[in-house]
Design a protein around this motif. Structure first.
Motif, PDB file in Angstrom:
ATOM      1  N   HIS A 189     -18.162 -61.899 -45.125  1.00 47.20           N
ATOM      2  CA  HIS A 189     -18.170 -63.187 -44.422  1.00 47.20           C
ATOM      3  C   HIS A 189     -17.398 -63.048 -43.128  1.00 47.20           C
ATOM      4  O   HIS A 189     -16.757 -62.030 -42.876  1.00 47.20           O
ATOM      5  CB  HIS A 189     -17.660 -64.320 -45.314  1.00 47.20           C
ATOM      6  CG  HIS A 189     -16.177 -64.352 -45.560  1.00 47.20           C
ATOM      7  ND1 HIS A 189     -15.550 -63.474 -46.399  1.00 47.20           N
ATOM      8  CD2 HIS A 189     -15.211 -65.163 -45.070  1.00 47.20           C
ATOM      9  CE1 HIS A 189     -14.250 -63.759 -46.438  1.00 47.20           C
ATOM     10  NE2 HIS A 189     -14.014 -64.784 -45.621  1.00 47.20           N
ATOM     11  N   HIS A 208     -14.763 -64.521 -40.011  1.00 43.43           N
ATOM     12  CA  HIS A 208     -13.614 -65.348 -39.657  1.00 43.43           C
ATOM     13  C   HIS A 208     -13.664 -65.624 -38.165  1.00 43.43           C
ATOM     14  O   HIS A 208     -13.262 -64.785 -37.363  1.00 43.43           O
ATOM     15  CB  HIS A 208     -12.300 -64.631 -40.002  1.00 43.43           C
ATOM     16  CG  HIS A 208     -11.901 -64.751 -41.438  1.00 43.43           C
ATOM     17  ND1 HIS A 208     -10.731 -64.228 -41.937  1.00 43.43           N
ATOM     18  CD2 HIS A 208     -12.520 -65.360 -42.489  1.00 43.43           C
ATOM     19  CE1 HIS A 208     -10.640 -64.511 -43.234  1.00 43.43           C
ATOM     20  NE2 HIS A 208     -11.722 -65.183 -43.595  1.00 43.43           N
ATOM     21  N   SER A 239      -8.016 -65.125 -46.881  1.00 43.74           N
ATOM     22  CA  SER A 239      -7.273 -66.365 -47.145  1.00 43.74           C
ATOM     23  C   SER A 239      -7.083 -66.504 -48.655  1.00 43.74           C
ATOM     24  O   SER A 239      -7.661 -65.737 -49.436  1.00 43.74           O
ATOM     25  CB  SER A 239      -8.068 -67.554 -46.616  1.00 43.74           C
ATOM     26  OG  SER A 239      -9.259 -67.693 -47.372  1.00 43.74           O
ATOM     27  N   ASP A 241     -10.362 -66.991 -50.202  1.00 45.87           N
ATOM     28  CA  ASP A 241     -11.103 -65.727 -50.242  1.00 45.87           C
ATOM     29  C   ASP A 241     -10.697 -64.913 -51.473  1.00 45.87           C
ATOM     30  O   ASP A 241     -11.544 -64.385 -52.187  1.00 45.87           O
ATOM     31  CB  ASP A 241     -10.808 -64.889 -48.995  1.00 45.87           C
ATOM     32  CG  ASP A 241     -11.427 -65.465 -47.737  1.00 45.87           C
ATOM     33  OD1 ASP A 241     -12.329 -66.312 -47.855  1.00 45.87           O
ATOM     34  OD2 ASP A 241     -11.012 -65.047 -46.642  1.00 45.87           O
TER      35      ASP A 241
HETATM   36 ZN   LIG Z   1     -12.341 -65.893 -45.332  1.00 45.93          ZN
END
Ligand SMILES: [Zn+2]
Length: 125
Positions: free
Chosen positions: A71, A73, A81, A84
């Motif tokens: 993914h 950012h 995060s 995540d």
């Molecule tokens: Zn993330």
């Protein structure tokens, strides 16, 4: 499963997907062919959608066959995060994050626990 690396074309695709969804996130699931990451399944709604990737991650059923995720950012901070990490622990062992400005080196791969791992980039024929 043993992951030998990611195909250079697949990595380029992930960086382009990051660019195209910017300033939003995209999210995808990854699978391998003979140990090399070559397949990217985009999670519906994550390109151009309004929900954050972390929210969409929570809707994915556990799926046999995926070795990890990718993914973006848009902030450019390439580290997982809290949300995540909660997701990483559910699917696979190799989690790629690409960050703004999505250049050749603007990505890293993480284990499910959030530690950074080396992932070899394998040239395509
Ligand atoms: Zn993330």
């Amino acid at each position: 499963m043993n992951i030998r690396g990611i195909s250079a074309d697949t990595l380029s695709l992930l960086l382009i997907m990051g660019q195209e969804s910017h300033p939003r996130e995209f999210a995808a699931l990854l699978s391998t062919e003979e140990g090399v990451i070559r397949n990217v399944d985009i999670i519906p709604g994550t390109i151009g959608g309004s929900a954050s990737a972390s929210v969409l991650f929570e809707m994915i059923p556990l799926n046999v066959g995926y070795i990890g995720s990718a993914h973006s950012h848009p902030s450019g901070a390439i580290r997982p995060s809290e949300a995540d990490l909660a997701f990483f622990s559910r699917t696979g062992s190799c989690h790629i994050i690409v960050g703004h400005p999505y250049g050749q080196d603007d990505w890293r791969c993480f284990h499910a626990d959030g530690t950074s791992i080396e992932l070899e980039v394998i040239p395509d024929e």
